[in-house]
Design a protein around this motif. Sequence first.
Motif, PDB file in Angstrom:
ATOM      1  N   ILE A  78      77.228  80.173  76.406  1.00 28.87           N
ATOM      2  CA  ILE A  78      76.579  81.509  76.354  1.00 28.87           C
ATOM      3  C   ILE A  78      77.614  82.605  76.615  1.00 28.87           C
ATOM      4  CG2 ILE A  78      74.185  80.859  76.858  1.00 28.87           C
ATOM      5  CD1 ILE A  78      74.651  81.619  79.801  1.00 28.87           C
ATOM      6  N   ALA A  79      78.516  82.354  77.570  1.00 28.20           N
ATOM      7  CA  ALA A  79      79.518  83.373  77.885  1.00 28.20           C
ATOM      8  C   ALA A  79      80.460  83.573  76.701  1.00 28.20           C
ATOM      9  CB  ALA A  79      80.296  82.953  79.129  1.00 28.20           C
ATOM     10  N   LEU A  80      80.920  82.471  76.107  1.00 32.71           N
ATOM     11  CA  LEU A  80      81.862  82.585  74.986  1.00 32.71           C
ATOM     12  C   LEU A  80      81.220  83.297  73.794  1.00 32.71           C
ATOM     13  CD1 LEU A  80      83.657  79.095  75.083  1.00 32.71           C
ATOM     14  CD2 LEU A  80      84.535  81.302  75.889  1.00 32.71           C
ATOM     15  N   LEU A  81      79.970  82.973  73.518  1.00 31.58           N
ATOM     16  CA  LEU A  81      79.319  83.620  72.376  1.00 31.58           C
ATOM     17  C   LEU A  81      79.164  85.128  72.630  1.00 31.58           C
ATOM     18  CD1 LEU A  81      77.973  83.523  69.605  1.00 31.58           C
ATOM     19  CD2 LEU A  81      75.832  82.850  70.708  1.00 31.58           C
ATOM     20  N   CYS A  82      78.811  85.494  73.854  1.00 27.14           N
ATOM     21  CA  CYS A  82      78.680  86.933  74.155  1.00 27.14           C
ATOM     22  C   CYS A  82      80.035  87.631  74.037  1.00 27.14           C
ATOM     23  CB  CYS A  82      78.086  87.147  75.544  1.00 27.14           C
ATOM     24  SG  CYS A  82      76.315  86.830  75.537  1.00 27.14           S
ATOM     25  N   MET A  83      81.100  86.964  74.467  1.00 27.02           N
ATOM     26  CA  MET A  83      82.437  87.559  74.328  1.00 27.02           C
ATOM     27  C   MET A  83      82.775  87.776  72.856  1.00 27.02           C
ATOM     28  SD  MET A  83      84.663  85.491  77.112  1.00 27.02           S
ATOM     29  CE  MET A  83      84.100  85.370  78.802  1.00 27.02           C
ATOM     30  N   ALA A  84      82.454  86.760  72.042  1.00 26.53           N
ATOM     31  CA  ALA A  84      82.732  86.883  70.606  1.00 26.53           C
ATOM     32  C   ALA A  84      81.954  88.048  70.000  1.00 26.53           C
ATOM     33  CB  ALA A  84      82.381  85.577  69.892  1.00 26.53           C
ATOM     34  N   LEU A  85      80.714  88.235  70.438  1.00 28.42           N
ATOM     35  CA  LEU A  85      79.899  89.340  69.915  1.00 28.42           C
ATOM     36  C   LEU A  85      80.462  90.683  70.369  1.00 28.42           C
ATOM     37  CD1 LEU A  85      76.387  87.704  70.478  1.00 28.42           C
ATOM     38  CD2 LEU A  85      77.282  88.474  68.267  1.00 28.42           C
ATOM     39  N   GLU A  86      80.798  90.755  71.648  1.00 30.06           N
ATOM     40  CA  GLU A  86      81.355  92.016  72.175  1.00 30.06           C
ATOM     41  C   GLU A  86      82.647  92.375  71.480  1.00 30.06           C
ATOM     42  OE1 GLU A  86      81.704  91.827  76.434  1.00 30.06           O
ATOM     43  OE2 GLU A  86      79.540  91.506  76.615  1.00 30.06           O
ATOM     44  N   GLN A  87      83.480  91.364  71.227  1.00 31.84           N
ATOM     45  CA  GLN A  87      84.746  91.588  70.547  1.00 31.84           C
ATOM     46  C   GLN A  87      84.526  92.236  69.183  1.00 31.84           C
ATOM     47  OE1 GLN A  87      87.811  91.200  71.690  1.00 31.84           O
ATOM     48  NE2 GLN A  87      88.753  91.757  69.738  1.00 31.84           N
ATOM     49  N   GLN A  88      83.386  91.893  68.578  1.00 29.76           N
ATOM     50  CA  GLN A  88      83.074  92.489  67.266  1.00 29.76           C
ATOM     51  C   GLN A  88      82.184  93.723  67.400  1.00 29.76           C
ATOM     52  OE1 GLN A  88      82.424  89.483  64.146  1.00 29.76           O
ATOM     53  NE2 GLN A  88      83.137  87.963  65.630  1.00 29.76           N
ATOM     54  N   GLY A  89      82.113  94.247  68.606  1.00 27.00           N
ATOM     55  CA  GLY A  89      81.451  95.534  68.823  1.00 27.00           C
ATOM     56  C   GLY A  89      79.937  95.485  68.964  1.00 27.00           C
ATOM     57  N   VAL A  90      79.414  94.306  69.227  1.00 25.52           N
ATOM     58  CA  VAL A  90      77.959  94.192  69.350  1.00 25.52           C
ATOM     59  C   VAL A  90      77.584  93.887  70.802  1.00 25.52           C
ATOM     60  CG1 VAL A  90      75.988  92.747  68.687  1.00 25.52           C
ATOM     61  CG2 VAL A  90      77.583  93.554  66.963  1.00 25.52           C
ATOM     62  N   LYS A  91      76.560  94.578  71.285  1.00 25.94           N
ATOM     63  CA  LYS A  91      76.158  94.389  72.680  1.00 25.94           C
ATOM     64  C   LYS A  91      75.367  93.087  72.821  1.00 25.94           C
ATOM     65  CE  LYS A  91      73.936  98.269  72.939  1.00 25.94           C
ATOM     66  NZ  LYS A  91      72.942  99.169  73.481  1.00 25.94           N
ATOM     67  N   ALA A  92      75.755  92.302  73.820  1.00 31.99           N
ATOM     68  CA  ALA A  92      75.047  91.041  74.035  1.00 31.99           C
ATOM     69  C   ALA A  92      75.059  90.707  75.516  1.00 31.99           C
ATOM     70  CB  ALA A  92      75.729  89.923  73.253  1.00 31.99           C
ATOM     71  N   ASN A  93      73.969  90.094  75.986  1.00 31.76           N
ATOM     72  CA  ASN A  93      73.922  89.627  77.368  1.00 31.76           C
ATOM     73  C   ASN A  93      73.588  88.152  77.395  1.00 31.76           C
ATOM     74  OD1 ASN A  93      74.547  91.833  78.915  1.00 31.76           O
ATOM     75  ND2 ASN A  93      72.420  92.542  79.103  1.00 31.76           N
ATOM     76  N   SER A  94      74.270  87.426  78.273  1.00 31.12           N
ATOM     77  CA  SER A  94      73.981  85.994  78.386  1.00 31.12           C
ATOM     78  C   SER A  94      73.122  85.740  79.629  1.00 31.12           C
ATOM     79  CB  SER A  94      75.289  85.215  78.516  1.00 31.12           C
ATOM     80  OG  SER A  94      75.899  85.498  79.761  1.00 31.12           O
ATOM     81  N   TYR A  95      72.274  84.726  79.538  1.00 32.14           N
ATOM     82  CA  TYR A  95      71.447  84.325  80.684  1.00 32.14           C
ATOM     83  C   TYR A  95      71.418  82.803  80.804  1.00 32.14           C
ATOM     84  CZ  TYR A  95      69.679  89.088  80.540  1.00 32.14           C
ATOM     85  OH  TYR A  95      69.589  90.451  80.543  1.00 32.14           O
TER      86      TYR A  95
END
Length: 405
Positions: A78-95
């Motif tokens: 979950i953390a890695l996927l959120c980082m990948a999304l943020e890197q591409q400028g998209v807001k994401a939160n993991s739980y």
Amino acid sequence: MALIVQKYGGTSVGTVDRIKEVAKKLIKHQQQGDDLVVVVSAMSGETNRLIALANELHDRPYGRELDVLLSTGEQVTIALLCMALEQQGVKANSYTGSQVRILTDNSHNKARIMDIDDTKIRTDLAQGNIVVVAGFQGCDEQGNITTLGRGGSDTTAVALAAALKADECQIYTDVDGVYTTDPRVVSEARRLERITFEEMLEMASLGAKVLQIRSVEFASKYNVPLRVLSSFTEGGGTLIATEDSTMEQAVISGIAFNRDEAKLTILGVPDHPGIASKILGPIAKQNIEVDMIIQNTGHDGTTDFTFTVHRNDYKIAYEILEQTASSLGAREVTGDDKIAKISVVGVGMRSHAGIANTMFESLAQENINISMISTSEIKISVVVNEKYLELGVRSLHRAFELDKD
Ligand code: ADP
Ligand code: ASP
Ligand code: MG
């Protein structure tokens, strides 16, 4: 605008590159205007790696600590996927499961979801975030981490879709849908456009690991439209839905198989009322699940009794059965852990006679001996020697013409 819950399995997020791909796919989808809640599994091989570590330290790892260990796999993703999304400028939160809060009962390693608090998810979605939730895990009322059993991320996704009243729950995996049988074993296997909940439930419980059984139960109970698709290729996948009377019904929809079982027999046991519970009671007490059961007709006051258990429980079940045999005065205990179960499944069976005969004939032509048979309204299962599994599945696939449209 729709609310979609998507789940990506282990292979789909198996490497950093794969996680980047999934992130790209999600962003593209979000741009079309949909709200996305994404459930991810541990990276492929990770849960097995953690189990192997536990096995190095304990004879039969189970319970609370195993759950603490196994839940880490999904937490990484979950953390890695959120980082990948943020890197591409998209807001994401993991739980994690306990952060959402996915409340389960307290049966560690095979917990059941009781309730989901969707407040945080809804707030996040309203702010335009992609919400990423760890599959396979939750927590009990005391806050202990629990896990849902192997393949449990499917169930997390469906349960979230039910709680959020999502428009669809999409299970992205490494095959592009549900096939007539495992496409990795039978190359002629054909993708199904649709399959009923009832058939999918049987397929899953009889060994088709493409969906965890509980996820199908959940989807059927709460009427969640469920679709299995590939995260590697484009396509509509397979829709799992209620029976549609307008559809032409195939007699057999699919063939499932399972190599995880073992067979035990107690021979020459005194044939009294209550004998089945005396044999199976001590097995149940050890939390060992029994699948097929056969009791033969008695002769000279004694009978033979055969049942199957998960292969991992074979040794313990054998020891328990030997103790039972000596206390009941039975003649002998035998067992075989090189068996496999093959099942044909289809709602069309209800209105067609002769399915069992076609199945037995086809296996006989290949000289495959059947050692146990069990039937229900929409399935027939046989137990055969493990070495004939693939041959058996292939010959049945042909006999029921599942390779043809
Ligand atoms: P994930 O890691 O995405 O959850 P799984 O390994 O749990 O994926 O499930 C997908 C696998 O299920 C496929 O690779 C396939 O080998 C297997 N499988 C078994 N039976 C079937 C079936 N009838 N249709 C499709 N896949 C099946
Ligand atoms: N990671 C867990 C497993 O391997 C759960 C899942 O993938 O669904 O069983
Ligand atoms: Mg799976």
